[in-house]
Write a protein that holds these residues in place. Sequence first.
Motif, PDB file in Angstrom:
ATOM      1  N   ILE A 118      72.608   6.235  29.720  1.00 14.63           N
ATOM      2  CA  ILE A 118      72.695   6.952  28.584  1.00 14.63           C
ATOM      3  C   ILE A 118      72.741   8.691  29.082  1.00 14.63           C
ATOM      4  CG2 ILE A 118      71.084   7.885  26.791  1.00 14.63           C
ATOM      5  CD1 ILE A 118      71.461   5.249  26.210  1.00 14.63           C
ATOM      6  N   ALA A 119      71.991   9.058  30.176  1.00 14.02           N
ATOM      7  CA  ALA A 119      72.201  10.292  30.839  1.00 14.02           C
ATOM      8  C   ALA A 119      73.537  10.556  31.168  1.00 14.02           C
ATOM      9  CB  ALA A 119      71.196  10.701  31.861  1.00 14.02           C
ATOM     10  N   SER A 120      74.336   9.455  31.561  1.00 16.25           N
ATOM     11  CA  SER A 120      75.656   9.954  32.201  1.00 16.25           C
ATOM     12  C   SER A 120      76.512   9.863  31.240  1.00 16.25           C
ATOM     13  CB  SER A 120      75.999   8.358  33.055  1.00 16.25           C
ATOM     14  OG  SER A 120      76.442   7.270  32.336  1.00 16.25           O
ATOM     15  N   PHE A 121      76.442   9.246  29.987  1.00 11.77           N
ATOM     16  CA  PHE A 121      77.337   9.233  28.818  1.00 11.77           C
ATOM     17  C   PHE A 121      77.090  10.559  28.205  1.00 11.77           C
ATOM     18  CE2 PHE A 121      77.687   4.774  28.345  1.00 11.77           C
ATOM     19  CZ  PHE A 121      78.938   4.549  27.813  1.00 11.77           C
ATOM     20  N   LYS A 122      75.799  11.087  28.070  1.00 10.97           N
ATOM     21  CA  LYS A 122      75.743  12.689  27.795  1.00 10.97           C
ATOM     22  C   LYS A 122      76.290  13.366  28.483  1.00 10.97           C
ATOM     23  CE  LYS A 122      71.286  11.741  25.434  1.00 10.97           C
ATOM     24  NZ  LYS A 122      69.804  11.806  25.494  1.00 10.97           N
ATOM     25  N   PHE A 123      76.489  13.406  29.854  1.00  5.35           N
ATOM     26  CA  PHE A 123      76.964  14.401  30.847  1.00  5.35           C
ATOM     27  C   PHE A 123      78.695  14.247  30.621  1.00  5.35           C
ATOM     28  CE2 PHE A 123      79.024  14.854  35.023  1.00  5.35           C
ATOM     29  CZ  PHE A 123      78.687  16.205  35.365  1.00  5.35           C
ATOM     30  N   GLN A 124      79.006  12.942  30.505  1.00  3.94           N
ATOM     31  CA  GLN A 124      80.441  12.847  30.257  1.00  3.94           C
ATOM     32  C   GLN A 124      81.054  13.650  29.008  1.00  3.94           C
ATOM     33  OE1 GLN A 124      81.600   8.856  30.037  1.00  3.94           O
ATOM     34  NE2 GLN A 124      83.812   9.210  29.594  1.00  3.94           N
ATOM     35  N   ILE A 125      80.273  13.549  27.906  1.00  2.00           N
ATOM     36  CA  ILE A 125      80.526  14.095  26.606  1.00  2.00           C
ATOM     37  C   ILE A 125      80.532  15.477  26.693  1.00  2.00           C
ATOM     38  CG2 ILE A 125      79.576  14.603  24.292  1.00  2.00           C
ATOM     39  CD1 ILE A 125      78.752  11.471  24.291  1.00  2.00           C
ATOM     40  N   GLU A 126      79.572  16.045  27.298  1.00  2.00           N
ATOM     41  CA  GLU A 126      79.332  17.633  27.873  1.00  2.00           C
ATOM     42  C   GLU A 126      80.535  18.025  28.504  1.00  2.00           C
ATOM     43  OE1 GLU A 126      78.229  21.597  27.495  1.00  2.00           O
ATOM     44  OE2 GLU A 126      77.639  19.770  26.072  1.00  2.00           O
ATOM     45  N   MET A 127      81.011  17.249  29.646  1.00  2.00           N
ATOM     46  CA  MET A 127      82.155  17.837  30.544  1.00  2.00           C
ATOM     47  C   MET A 127      83.425  17.660  29.450  1.00  2.00           C
ATOM     48  SD  MET A 127      80.746  18.567  32.980  1.00  2.00           S
ATOM     49  CE  MET A 127      82.010  18.941  34.071  1.00  2.00           C
ATOM     50  N   SER A 128      83.504  16.792  28.556  1.00  2.00           N
ATOM     51  CA  SER A 128      84.669  16.817  27.626  1.00  2.00           C
ATOM     52  C   SER A 128      84.614  18.074  26.856  1.00  2.00           C
ATOM     53  CB  SER A 128      84.758  15.366  27.145  1.00  2.00           C
ATOM     54  OG  SER A 128      84.661  14.408  28.041  1.00  2.00           O
ATOM     55  N   ASP A 133      88.256  18.532  25.322  1.00  3.72           N
ATOM     56  CA  ASP A 133      88.847  17.298  25.155  1.00  3.72           C
ATOM     57  C   ASP A 133      87.852  16.691  23.904  1.00  3.72           C
ATOM     58  OD1 ASP A 133      90.664  17.437  27.315  1.00  3.72           O
ATOM     59  OD2 ASP A 133      89.087  16.229  28.968  1.00  3.72           O
ATOM     60  N   PRO A 134      88.639  15.673  23.187  1.00  5.24           N
ATOM     61  CA  PRO A 134      88.025  15.212  22.042  1.00  5.24           C
ATOM     62  C   PRO A 134      86.786  14.424  22.722  1.00  5.24           C
ATOM     63  CG  PRO A 134      90.205  13.975  22.378  1.00  5.24           C
ATOM     64  CD  PRO A 134      90.077  15.345  23.290  1.00  5.24           C
ATOM     65  N   ILE A 135      85.780  14.355  21.550  1.00  9.28           N
ATOM     66  CA  ILE A 135      84.659  13.602  22.123  1.00  9.28           C
ATOM     67  C   ILE A 135      84.115  12.691  20.887  1.00  9.28           C
ATOM     68  CG2 ILE A 135      83.816  15.334  23.786  1.00  9.28           C
ATOM     69  CD1 ILE A 135      81.844  16.100  21.145  1.00  9.28           C
ATOM     70  N   GLU A 136      84.662  12.684  19.910  1.00 12.47           N
ATOM     71  CA  GLU A 136      84.276  11.888  18.549  1.00 12.47           C
ATOM     72  C   GLU A 136      83.876  10.236  19.242  1.00 12.47           C
ATOM     73  OE1 GLU A 136      87.054  13.763  18.567  1.00 12.47           O
ATOM     74  OE2 GLU A 136      85.712  15.527  17.550  1.00 12.47           O
ATOM     75  N   PHE A 137      84.919   9.559  19.853  1.00 17.51           N
ATOM     76  CA  PHE A 137      84.799   8.311  20.227  1.00 17.51           C
ATOM     77  C   PHE A 137      83.673   8.284  21.495  1.00 17.51           C
ATOM     78  CE2 PHE A 137      85.334   4.525  23.071  1.00 17.51           C
ATOM     79  CZ  PHE A 137      85.478   3.662  21.757  1.00 17.51           C
ATOM     80  N   ALA A 138      83.701   9.080  22.235  1.00 18.82           N
ATOM     81  CA  ALA A 138      82.409   9.043  23.150  1.00 18.82           C
ATOM     82  C   ALA A 138      80.995   9.236  22.684  1.00 18.82           C
ATOM     83  CB  ALA A 138      82.698  10.000  24.254  1.00 18.82           C
ATOM     84  N   GLN A 139      81.066  10.171  21.628  1.00 19.14           N
ATOM     85  CA  GLN A 139      79.713  10.545  20.877  1.00 19.14           C
ATOM     86  C   GLN A 139      79.235   9.113  20.062  1.00 19.14           C
ATOM     87  OE1 GLN A 139      77.943  13.207  21.072  1.00 19.14           O
ATOM     88  NE2 GLN A 139      76.301  11.908  20.315  1.00 19.14           N
ATOM     89  N   LYS A 140      80.351   8.742  19.414  1.00 20.90           N
ATOM     90  CA  LYS A 140      79.998   7.409  18.493  1.00 20.90           C
ATOM     91  C   LYS A 140      79.434   6.166  19.179  1.00 20.90           C
ATOM     92  CE  LYS A 140      82.261   4.142  15.380  1.00 20.90           C
ATOM     93  NZ  LYS A 140      83.306   3.611  14.552  1.00 20.90           N
ATOM     94  N   SER A 141      80.028   6.160  20.567  1.00 24.30           N
ATOM     95  CA  SER A 141      79.615   5.084  21.599  1.00 24.30           C
ATOM     96  C   SER A 141      78.180   5.444  22.137  1.00 24.30           C
ATOM     97  CB  SER A 141      80.581   4.949  22.778  1.00 24.30           C
ATOM     98  OG  SER A 141      81.875   4.509  22.357  1.00 24.30           O
ATOM     99  N   LEU A 142      78.041   6.618  22.370  1.00 27.82           N
ATOM    100  CA  LEU A 142      76.591   6.992  22.777  1.00 27.82           C
ATOM    101  C   LEU A 142      75.609   6.946  21.605  1.00 27.82           C
ATOM    102  CD1 LEU A 142      74.626   8.499  24.708  1.00 27.82           C
ATOM    103  CD2 LEU A 142      75.455  10.779  23.895  1.00 27.82           C
ATOM    104  N   ASP A 143      76.044   7.088  20.558  1.00 26.61           N
ATOM    105  CA  ASP A 143      74.784   7.163  19.490  1.00 26.61           C
ATOM    106  C   ASP A 143      74.792   5.592  19.131  1.00 26.61           C
ATOM    107  OD1 ASP A 143      75.053   9.927  19.030  1.00 26.61           O
ATOM    108  OD2 ASP A 143      76.449   9.712  17.283  1.00 26.61           O
TER     109      ASP A 143
END
Length: 184
Positions: A118-128, A133-143
Amino acid sequence: MLIAPNFPQTSLSVQTASATSGPQAPVTHTTERSGFTDQPSAPTAEAIYADYDLTHISPDEIDEMTDRLREAGVYEFGDMMMLETRGTRFQQHLCNCLYQAGITNSPSFDGTQKSDVIASFKFQIEMSRRAGDPIEFAQKSLDRLEEIHAQAQADRAQAQAVPSRAAPPPALAQSLLGFMAQSG
């Protein structure tokens, strides 16, 4: 198996639908009963998720979890796509490619090391986000993964809260046997 002639064997199928979010079809859990024996059915996605902690999980466990979801017929590609990239099979493939390209000195990968996905997804989204970079798909996956994780934690807590029907401690059992011998 001996069955009385006046009691015909019947087959009973019970289905329960689990709650899902979004437009997905509900996951069903089926228990088949034929005669007097239970036929186990495939576990639900929720039951499988409850066996894993996404904040402390190894790449080997990610592969195991996704395999179990596939075998049970409850694998949701949208939920698992980004998670599987953190599994051993995918990570080992990356290590092999980097080794063959001469970028790394070893093709080995340790799939047993646990991490907080979960933390690695949050880190990836923050870096994007920082890179624009677009983060919508990654944010939906994280949610969705956070929802899965929260439900799994609740299921584990509920399972631990259920009183067990374990055998009495040996001392109590011996006392009861002794009492029964004296009074009998």
